[in-house]
Design a protein around this motif. Structure first.
Motif, PDB file in Angstrom:
ATOM      1  N   VAL A   1      33.606 -12.155   5.638  1.00  0.00           N
ATOM      2  CA  VAL A   1      34.966 -12.242   5.107  1.00  0.00           C
ATOM      3  C   VAL A   1      35.857 -12.841   6.185  1.00  0.00           C
ATOM      4  N   LYS A   2      36.609 -13.894   5.824  1.00  0.00           N
ATOM      5  CA  LYS A   2      37.506 -14.499   6.816  1.00  0.00           C
ATOM      6  C   LYS A   2      38.862 -13.803   6.761  1.00  0.00           C
ATOM      7  N   PRO A   3      39.445 -13.481   7.928  1.00  0.00           N
ATOM      8  CA  PRO A   3      40.727 -12.790   7.918  1.00  0.00           C
ATOM      9  C   PRO A   3      41.819 -13.628   7.249  1.00  0.00           C
ATOM     10  N   VAL A   4      42.733 -12.966   6.523  1.00  0.00           N
ATOM     11  CA  VAL A   4      43.841 -13.695   5.898  1.00  0.00           C
ATOM     12  C   VAL A   4      45.135 -13.383   6.633  1.00  0.00           C
TER      13      VAL A   4
ATOM     14  N   ALA B   1      42.272  -4.591  -3.436  1.00  0.00           N
ATOM     15  CA  ALA B   1      41.032  -4.280  -2.707  1.00  0.00           C
ATOM     16  C   ALA B   1      40.467  -5.552  -2.074  1.00  0.00           C
ATOM     17  N   VAL B   2      40.396  -6.629  -2.859  1.00  0.00           N
ATOM     18  CA  VAL B   2      39.837  -7.879  -2.326  1.00  0.00           C
ATOM     19  C   VAL B   2      40.738  -8.425  -1.228  1.00  0.00           C
ATOM     20  N   HIS B   3      42.040  -8.378  -1.455  1.00  0.00           N
ATOM     21  CA  HIS B   3      42.972  -8.877  -0.439  1.00  0.00           C
ATOM     22  C   HIS B   3      42.869  -8.046   0.840  1.00  0.00           C
ATOM     23  N   SER B   4      42.766  -6.740   0.694  1.00  0.00           N
ATOM     24  CA  SER B   4      42.719  -5.871   1.875  1.00  0.00           C
ATOM     25  C   SER B   4      41.413  -6.035   2.650  1.00  0.00           C
ATOM     26  N   PHE B   5      40.316  -6.198   1.924  1.00  0.00           N
ATOM     27  CA  PHE B   5      39.058  -6.485   2.635  1.00  0.00           C
ATOM     28  C   PHE B   5      39.159  -7.836   3.344  1.00  0.00           C
ATOM     29  N   GLY B   6      39.840  -8.794   2.699  1.00  0.00           N
ATOM     30  CA  GLY B   6      40.038 -10.108   3.325  1.00  0.00           C
ATOM     31  C   GLY B   6      40.856  -9.996   4.603  1.00  0.00           C
ATOM     32  N   ALA B   7      41.811  -9.082   4.607  1.00  0.00           N
ATOM     33  CA  ALA B   7      42.678  -8.917   5.779  1.00  0.00           C
ATOM     34  C   ALA B   7      42.027  -8.031   6.850  1.00  0.00           C
ATOM     35  N   ASN B   8      40.951  -7.334   6.467  1.00  0.00           N
ATOM     36  CA  ASN B   8      40.299  -6.390   7.395  1.00  0.00           C
ATOM     37  C   ASN B   8      38.778  -6.600   7.385  1.00  0.00           C
ATOM     38  N   PRO B   9      38.321  -7.695   8.003  1.00  0.00           N
ATOM     39  CA  PRO B   9      36.894  -8.044   7.933  1.00  0.00           C
ATOM     40  C   PRO B   9      35.972  -6.951   8.468  1.00  0.00           C
TER      41      PRO B   9
ATOM     42  N   ASP C   1      49.188   3.197   8.760  1.00  0.00           N
ATOM     43  CA  ASP C   1      49.391   1.785   8.454  1.00  0.00           C
ATOM     44  C   ASP C   1      48.133   0.956   8.650  1.00  0.00           C
ATOM     45  N   ARG C   2      46.998   1.647   8.693  1.00  0.00           N
ATOM     46  CA  ARG C   2      45.720   0.913   8.748  1.00  0.00           C
ATOM     47  C   ARG C   2      44.891   1.216   7.507  1.00  0.00           C
ATOM     48  N   PHE C   3      44.215   0.180   7.030  1.00  0.00           N
ATOM     49  CA  PHE C   3      43.322   0.282   5.870  1.00  0.00           C
ATOM     50  C   PHE C   3      41.956   0.705   6.412  1.00  0.00           C
ATOM     51  N   LEU C   4      41.620   1.994   6.216  1.00  0.00           N
ATOM     52  CA  LEU C   4      40.391   2.547   6.797  1.00  0.00           C
ATOM     53  C   LEU C   4      39.575   3.200   5.688  1.00  0.00           C
ATOM     54  N   ILE C   5      38.496   2.539   5.283  1.00  0.00           N
ATOM     55  CA  ILE C   5      37.815   2.975   4.060  1.00  0.00           C
ATOM     56  C   ILE C   5      37.046   4.290   4.203  1.00  0.00           C
ATOM     57  N   ASP C   6      36.840   4.734   5.449  1.00  0.00           N
ATOM     58  CA  ASP C   6      36.147   6.026   5.587  1.00  0.00           C
ATOM     59  C   ASP C   6      37.151   7.165   5.821  1.00  0.00           C
TER      60      ASP C   6
ATOM     61  N   ALA D   1      27.889 -12.243  -0.294  1.00  0.00           N
ATOM     62  CA  ALA D   1      27.598 -12.132   1.135  1.00  0.00           C
ATOM     63  C   ALA D   1      28.921 -12.042   1.881  1.00  0.00           C
ATOM     64  N   GLY D   2      29.948 -12.661   1.320  1.00  0.00           N
ATOM     65  CA  GLY D   2      31.282 -12.631   1.928  1.00  0.00           C
ATOM     66  C   GLY D   2      32.224 -13.459   1.087  1.00  0.00           C
ATOM     67  N   PHE D   3      33.491 -13.437   1.439  1.00  0.00           N
ATOM     68  CA  PHE D   3      34.451 -14.241   0.690  1.00  0.00           C
ATOM     69  C   PHE D   3      35.608 -14.612   1.601  1.00  0.00           C
ATOM     70  N   GLU D   4      36.359 -15.577   1.121  1.00  0.00           N
ATOM     71  CA  GLU D   4      37.461 -16.090   1.915  1.00  0.00           C
ATOM     72  C   GLU D   4      38.666 -16.247   0.995  1.00  0.00           C
ATOM     73  N   ILE D   5      39.802 -15.736   1.420  1.00  0.00           N
ATOM     74  CA  ILE D   5      41.026 -15.945   0.632  1.00  0.00           C
ATOM     75  C   ILE D   5      41.523 -17.338   0.982  1.00  0.00           C
ATOM     76  N   VAL D   6      41.559 -18.216  -0.033  1.00  0.00           N
ATOM     77  CA  VAL D   6      41.922 -19.593   0.265  1.00  0.00           C
ATOM     78  C   VAL D   6      43.379 -19.898  -0.081  1.00  0.00           C
ATOM     79  N   GLY D   7      44.133 -18.848  -0.489  1.00  0.00           N
ATOM     80  CA  GLY D   7      45.580 -18.893  -0.676  1.00  0.00           C
ATOM     81  C   GLY D   7      46.060 -20.018  -1.564  1.00  0.00           C
ATOM     82  N   PRO D   8      47.367 -20.164  -1.861  1.00  0.00           N
ATOM     83  CA  PRO D   8      48.396 -19.190  -1.506  1.00  0.00           C
ATOM     84  C   PRO D   8      48.399 -17.982  -2.435  1.00  0.00           C
ATOM     85  N   VAL D   9      48.782 -16.837  -1.866  1.00  0.00           N
ATOM     86  CA  VAL D   9      48.806 -15.586  -2.611  1.00  0.00           C
ATOM     87  C   VAL D   9      50.177 -15.433  -3.278  1.00  0.00           C
TER      88      VAL D   9
END
Ligand code: HEM
Length: 423
Positions: A3-6, A265-273, A342-347, A385-393
Motif C-alpha cells: 500500500v502506498k502512503p497517501v 477503511a481503504v483510505h485509512s489503510f492507504g494512509a497507514n501502510p 489520533d492514530r489508526f491502530l487496528i489492534d 497484494a496491495g493498493f494505491e490511492i491515485v486521487g484526487p479524493v
C-alpha cells in the motif's frame, strides 16, 4: 506492490477563533480539519455554547466521551422527539416524531424498536450474511480485475444499499434509483443543492414505501416491510405512517453510514501502510480491525437532544427546551479513554467506541454494519497484494455525516488465487 502512503486530505487546520467554527454549516467540515478544535473543547470547554449564527439559534456542544455517554443514556431528561440531528433540532423539529424510532421516546419507542428488532432477528440476518459475503467478494474481484477505479462508486456504494434493499424487499431494478435518492436526502456531493434536493428526495422515498406497504398488505413476503405491515402493538397494526417512516429510517441509516465506513477503511489503510501490512500478514484479526475502522471513521459526526427540564452539566444550567449536541467524532478521540487517540491502530484494545451511539437509541443496525465492514476487510486481505490511492479524493458535503464520496484506487491482485476465491 505494498500500500502506498497517501497525502492527507487537503483541508486546513482549525482557526484560532473557536466561535468562528460554525458546526451547523456543512462547509465547515469541507474546509477544516477540526482535530485541534475538538481537543481544545475537550480540555477547556467540555460544555461549549455554540453561538447563534444567522437564522440558527445557539446550542450546547458536548465533546468528552463520558458526557456523551451520559447524555445518550438519559432519554428521560433529553428527548429525541424534537429532532435528533442539527438540521431538525435547529429548524422546526422532526415531523416524524413519535412514529419513527430514532425520534421517538418513552413506551412507544420501546414498542416500535422491538418490532424493528424482530425484523432484524438473527434468523433474518444469517440469511443476509452469506449474501453480503458473496456480493462483496464479487464486486471487489471485478474492481481488482479492472485494475483501477473509484472504490466508493464501484464497490462501496453497491453493498449496503443492496443489503438493506434485500432486507426490506426492494426489487433489484429499483436500487440505483434508491441510491441516488438517499445520497441527496442526507448529503450532497455538490455544494449548493443541499436543502431543496434533500427534501424532494425524502418525499420520493416515502412515496415509494407507501406503494410497497399496500402491496405487502395484500401479499406478504419474507421481508422487513411485510414484518412491519403485519406487526401489532397491543392488538393494533402499525399505522401506514409508522411503517413508511421506519422503512425510510432504515434505508437512510443503513446505507450511507456503512458505505462511508468501508471507504474510510481503504483510505485509512492507504494512509497507514504499516497497519495494512500487519492486517495483510494476519497479525491482527478482522474483529479489532473493524472496530478501529468504526472508531476512526465515526461516520455520524453528531447527534442531539432537547432538554425536557432544567438540568446542570459541568456546573452550568441547561434550560428546558435547549438543544444539546453530542459529537461522536470527538468522543472517539478522547485522550482520557483511548491511548494514542489520533492514530489508526487496528489492534487497539479495549476499543469501546461510540460510533453506534449508546443506551436506549443504540444503533439497531450495528450487527449488520459490522458484518458489512468485516466482509470488506476480509475480501481486501484475500484478494489484493496491495493498493494505491491515485486521487484526487472527494469528501461528502454534510454537517451530520463525514467521509469520502470518491476514492480512486489502483489495485494489485493476488495472483492466480483470485478466480478460485471468488466462487
Ligand atoms: C441509531 C450510527 C448503521 C439503523 C444509530 C445511532 C448512531 C448510529 C450513532 C444513535 C442515534 C441517536 O442516538 O440518536 C450508525 C453507524 C452505522 C450505522 C456509524 C454504520 C457504520 C446502521 C444500519 C442500520 C441502522 C446498517 C439499519 C439497517 C439505525 C436505526 C437507529 C440507529 C433504526 C435508531 C435506533 C433507535 O433510535 O432506537 N445509528 N449506524 N444503522 N441506526 Fe445506525
Amino acid at each position: 506492490m505494498e500500500v502506498k502512503p497517501v497525502e492527507d486530505l487537503p483541508i486546513r487546520a482549525t482557526p484560532d477563533d473557536l466561535a468562528s467554527v460554525n458546526l451547523a454549516d456543512p462547509q465547515t467540515f469541507a474546509d477544516y480539519d477540526l482535530t485541534d478544535f475538538w481537543r481544545t473543547l475537550r480540555a477547556n470547554q467540555p460544555l461549549y455554547r455554540h453561538p447563534a449564527v444567522g437564522n440558527n439559534p445557539g446550542f450546547w456542544v458536548l465533546s468528552r466521551y463520558a458526557d456523551i455517554v451520559d447524555l445518550y443514556r438519559d432519554n428521560a431528561t433529553f428527548t429525541s422527539e424534537r429532532g435528533n440531528v442539527l438540521i431538525t433540532l435547529l429548524g422546526d423539529g422532526d415531523s416524524a416524531a413519535g412514529k419513527m424510532v430514532p425520534v421517538t421516546d418513552g413506551q412507544r419507542h420501546k414498542e416500535l424498536r422491538n418490532v424493528l428488532l424482530k425484523a432484524f432477528s438473527p434468523r433474518v440476518l444469517s440469511r443476509i450474511g452469506e449474501h453480503v459475503r458473496r456480493t462483496t467478494r464479487t464486486l471487489l474481484a471485478e474492481a481488482i480485475d479492472r485494475g483501477e477505479g473509484d472504490f466508493a462508486l464501484d464497490v462501496a456504494s453497491k453493498i449496503p444499499m443492496a443489503t438493506i434493499c434485500d432486507l426490506l424487499g426492494v426489487p433489484g431494478q429499483d436500487r440505483e434509483y434508491m441510491l441516488s435518492l438517499t445520497k441527496s436526502a442526507i448529503s450532497s456531493d455538490d455544494q449548493g443543492e443541499y436543502s431543496e434536493a434533500a427534501d424532494a428526495a425524502r418525499n420520493e422515498i416515502l412515496q415509494y414505501f407507501v406503494g410497497m406497504v399496500e402491496e405487502r398488505r395484500a401479499a406478504p413476503r419474507d421481508d422487513v416491510v411485510s414484518v412491519l405491515a403485519g406487526s401489532t402493538i397491543d392488538g393494533e397494526f402499525l399505522s401506514e405512517d409508522e411503517i413508511v417512516l421506519n422503512c425510510y429510517s432504515l434505508i437512510l441509516g443503513g446505507d450511507a453510514t456503512s458505505r462511508l465506513a468501508m471507504i474510510d477503511a481503504v483510505h485509512s489503510f492507504g494512509a497507514n501502510p504499516d497497519q495494512w501490512a500487519s492486517f495483510k500478514r494476519g497479525d491482527v484479526s478482522v474483529k479489532p480491525a473493524t472496530e478501529e475502522v468504526l472508531r476512526w471513521a465515526s461516520p455520524t459526526m453528531h447527534f442531539g437532544r432537547t432538554a425536557v427540564r432544567d438540568v446542570e452539566i459541568h456546573g452550568t444550567r441547561i434550560k428546558k427546551g435547549e438543544v444539546v449536541t453530542v459529537w461522536n467524532v470527538s468522543g472517539n478521540r478522547d485522550e482520557s479513554v483511548f491511548a494514542d487517540p489520533d492514530r489508526f491502530l487496528i489492534d487497539r484494545s479495549p476499543n469501546k467506541h461510540i460510533a453506534f451511539g449508546h443506551g436506549p437509541h443504540f444503533c439497531i443496525g450495528a450487527y449488520l454494519a459490522r458484518l458489512e465492514i468485516s466482509e470488506m476487510l476480509l475480501a481486501l486481505r484475500d484478494f489484493t497484494a496491495g493498493f494505491e490511492i491515485v486521487g484526487p479524493v472527494q469528501r461528502i458535503y454534510s454537517n451530520l455525516l463525514t467521509g469520502i464520496s470518491s476514492l480512486p484506487v489502483r489495485f494489485e491482485p493476488v495472483s492466480a488465487e483470485l478466480e478460485e476465491l471468488v466462487l
